[in-house]
Scaffold this active site. Sequence first.
Site, PDB file in Angstrom:
ATOM      1  N   THR A  98     -28.289-146.789  27.501  1.00 18.87           N
ATOM      2  CA  THR A  98     -29.271-145.936  28.132  1.00 18.87           C
ATOM      3  C   THR A  98     -30.541-145.605  27.473  1.00 18.87           C
ATOM      4  O   THR A  98     -30.558-146.009  26.281  1.00 18.87           O
ATOM      5  CB  THR A  98     -28.386-144.489  28.515  1.00 18.87           C
ATOM      6  OG1 THR A  98     -27.300-144.962  29.293  1.00 18.87           O
ATOM      7  CG2 THR A  98     -29.048-143.693  29.305  1.00 18.87           C
TER       8      THR A  98
ATOM      9  N   SER B 238     -21.492-138.278  35.372  1.00 17.22           N
ATOM     10  CA  SER B 238     -22.285-138.729  34.282  1.00 17.22           C
ATOM     11  C   SER B 238     -22.295-137.747  33.204  1.00 17.22           C
ATOM     12  O   SER B 238     -21.849-136.540  33.316  1.00 17.22           O
ATOM     13  CB  SER B 238     -23.604-139.192  34.859  1.00 17.22           C
ATOM     14  OG  SER B 238     -24.723-139.096  33.558  1.00 17.22           O
TER      15      SER B 238
ATOM     16  N   THR C  24     -30.392-145.521  33.126  1.00 16.78           N
ATOM     17  CA  THR C  24     -29.199-146.298  32.616  1.00 16.78           C
ATOM     18  C   THR C  24     -28.590-147.485  33.004  1.00 16.78           C
ATOM     19  O   THR C  24     -28.803-147.552  34.550  1.00 16.78           O
ATOM     20  CB  THR C  24     -27.895-145.082  32.288  1.00 16.78           C
ATOM     21  OG1 THR C  24     -26.872-146.062  31.755  1.00 16.78           O
ATOM     22  CG2 THR C  24     -27.660-144.619  33.612  1.00 16.78           C
TER      23      THR C  24
ATOM     24  N   GLY D 282     -26.591-141.807  24.952  1.00 16.55           N
ATOM     25  CA  GLY D 282     -25.456-141.821  24.194  1.00 16.55           C
ATOM     26  C   GLY D 282     -24.293-141.440  24.827  1.00 16.55           C
ATOM     27  O   GLY D 282     -23.077-141.024  24.194  1.00 16.55           O
ATOM     28  N   GLY D 283     -24.013-141.810  26.357  1.00 19.71           N
ATOM     29  CA  GLY D 283     -22.871-141.751  26.639  1.00 19.71           C
ATOM     30  C   GLY D 283     -22.254-140.029  26.695  1.00 19.71           C
ATOM     31  O   GLY D 283     -23.088-139.351  26.683  1.00 19.71           O
TER      32      GLY D 283
ATOM     33  N   ASP E 136     -17.647-145.272  34.820  1.00 25.18           N
ATOM     34  CA  ASP E 136     -17.989-143.904  34.383  1.00 25.18           C
ATOM     35  C   ASP E 136     -17.135-143.365  35.228  1.00 25.18           C
ATOM     36  O   ASP E 136     -16.802-141.930  34.993  1.00 25.18           O
ATOM     37  CB  ASP E 136     -19.276-143.271  34.453  1.00 25.18           C
ATOM     38  CG  ASP E 136     -20.282-143.216  33.343  1.00 25.18           C
ATOM     39  OD1 ASP E 136     -19.555-144.017  32.257  1.00 25.18           O
ATOM     40  OD2 ASP E 136     -21.319-142.946  33.351  1.00 25.18           O
TER      41      ASP E 136
HETATM   42  N1  GLU Z   1     -23.225-143.921  31.894  1.00 25.96           N
HETATM   43  C1  GLU Z   1     -23.460-142.834  30.908  1.00 25.96           C
HETATM   44  C2  GLU Z   1     -23.479-141.472  31.668  1.00 25.96           C
HETATM   45  O1  GLU Z   1     -24.065-141.595  32.740  1.00 25.96           O
HETATM   46  C3  GLU Z   1     -24.724-142.952  29.965  1.00 25.96           C
HETATM   47  C4  GLU Z   1     -24.432-144.163  29.096  1.00 25.96           C
HETATM   48  C5  GLU Z   1     -25.108-143.969  27.880  1.00 25.96           C
HETATM   49  O2  GLU Z   1     -25.895-142.901  27.630  1.00 25.96           O
HETATM   50  O3  GLU Z   1     -24.826-144.895  26.959  1.00 25.96           O
HETATM   51  O4  GLU Z   1     -23.234-140.536  31.222  1.00 25.96           O
END
Ligand code: GLU
Length: 635
Positions: free
Chosen positions: A434, A499, A452, A529-530, A474
């Site tokens: 992302t 998300s 992302t 950062g997930g 996700d």
């Molecule tokens: N897919 C994640 C989300 O939507 C973001 C992934 C990331 O930030 O690495 O929360």
Amino acid sequence: MNYGRVVRISPLAKVTAPLTAGVLALAGCGAERTETSVAPVCAVVADGGPVVDGYRTDMAAVHTSSYSVVTANPVATRAACAVLRDGGTAADALVTAQAVLGLVEPQSSGVGGGGFLLYYDAATGAVQAYDGRETAPAAATENYLRWVSDTDRTEPKPDARASGRSIGVPGIVALLAEVHGEHGRTGWRELFDPAVQLADDGFDISPRLAGAVAAAAAHLAVDPQAADYFLEADGTPKPAGTRLVNPAYAKTLGAIASDPTSFYTGAIAGDIVAAAADTSGGRTPSQMTVEDLSAYTVKRRAPLCTGYRGREVCGMPPPSSGGIAVAATLGVLEHFAMADHKPTDIDLNGGRPSVMGVHLISEAERLAYADRDRYVADTDFVALPGGSPQTLLGTDYLAGRAALISPQHTMGTAKPGEFGTSSAPAPAVPEHGTSHVSIVDAEGNAASLTTTVESPFGSFHMVGGFILNNQLTDFSAEPAGPDGVVIANRVQPGKRPRSTMAPTLVFDQAPAGQPQHRGPLYAVVGSPGGSVIIQFVVKTLVGMLDWGLDPQQAVSMVDFGAANTPETNVGGEHPVIDTTDDGDHDPLVQGLRALGHQVDLAPQSSGLSVVVDDGDGLVGGADPRREGTVMGDAK
Ligand code: GLU
């Protein structure tokens, strides 16, 4: 406010060699340049040099006069800055930034992915939330990610992520077209010129991209287009500095530039469906159809705005959990005198966080994650408790949550609030990747976009010169908990996966006597950062709003915080943290352990991009853990 040492752009900055990532450079972004006649706009100032051991030390805030852009890659920042320089709006610059990022940082975002955008229109004071999240195909029923089929109850091959099953209908192109239609000034077509030119002429693989290619080489090798593009003929990963040309991407962008709907209905849509169904290497195919693509729509959501320390913090509502969790954390922290717990030895890198500061923030986050994990999903399918975010963010409710925090000992794992609904907590899903783009234009409009493809290189499927996302991971692959209670974030046809992305806009207090009016823009914030995004954004906001750090200091400061587990993250990549002997000699780590925290010193990979309006111009900060830069006009 004292901003410490500051790098200012000299009015007669000398134009030198073209920009390469990680190198101190001064470069104009105009076409015709001479040493003295070019306005020193869109210049790179000290960018901190190369990322060493995951961190660029001693980066200084960048002050600009009326516009500013921060992205995770210097080439993208410069291209977007040139749009602003030429009179473009934040919406215009966003289109160019994304088109270039999809080329030079393809591991993180691109036209095959999705994103969430908060846009501030300075003329009207309105904040709009654009949901360009990927969507599950119509065929994606609740076992889509865990079984090949009802008769073959084995996991999709080689795993859910790298199979076609993880691919959601991409949303970012539609999002950009929509925001440009409403807020753009520069012609749509020309916004793609820089990326098309770079794709045709070539660009050098940056150190960060090279690292991502090397880490993913085995997966990229399975996909014919990805292997051909990212790997040498013998299968070894192309190293940093290799010149990449991407005519397929130039062609895709050319089609989008002519007509963005062609992405969803034309030849590109057909190519996406075919690539997602590709079974090279035994991959389980996607069940996405061209009808899924043509049905895609951007959804307009009500931005989630709450108060903190007299300011207004606006975030993204579901299907992202980012806005709710950031707001809940801040709402709990409002019950504590956070200003008393500021870092010590504050320097350009943000100083040494205090034990109590980290403890209180981590505890507040545990409480927020507990609710997020249990209750937040796509609200078009699963209602929040009480039917709106206000239940989880109510003043009395958060006061009760704050009372659960002890200054003497960590709670370890928090319980979610009880609202009489029957959702099971979702198991954690792996997320890393992302990119975040923060922009303020010369009229004061602002864009905060988190974009992302989910994990680095998404699903490893490549088509038309771009990567297809793995956003559907996700979702919870399991539709129900062990006790049979359904999970809110399970897969359903047409649903958007939950998300954590948290694009954020902060506003000053409303003008005296006009509480109905929004105050002036204060900050544009966000990070990849997930699931850890919430922690990155919170530490940055508290750093600026409670501790008086400038945006660069707040971004550079140690990344810390907690999800709802007994582990507390303290970013071991930061130079102030002593990681020897598992942190046994580090005062912050010692202090947290004394309060019962299990400290995790793994390096953190935030990618914060922040712009602040300090009333005297704009101040930007780029994350020292990535390659990004801040650019704007002369101060
Ligand atoms: N897919 C994640 C989300 O939507 C973001 C992934 C990331 O930030 O690495 O929360």
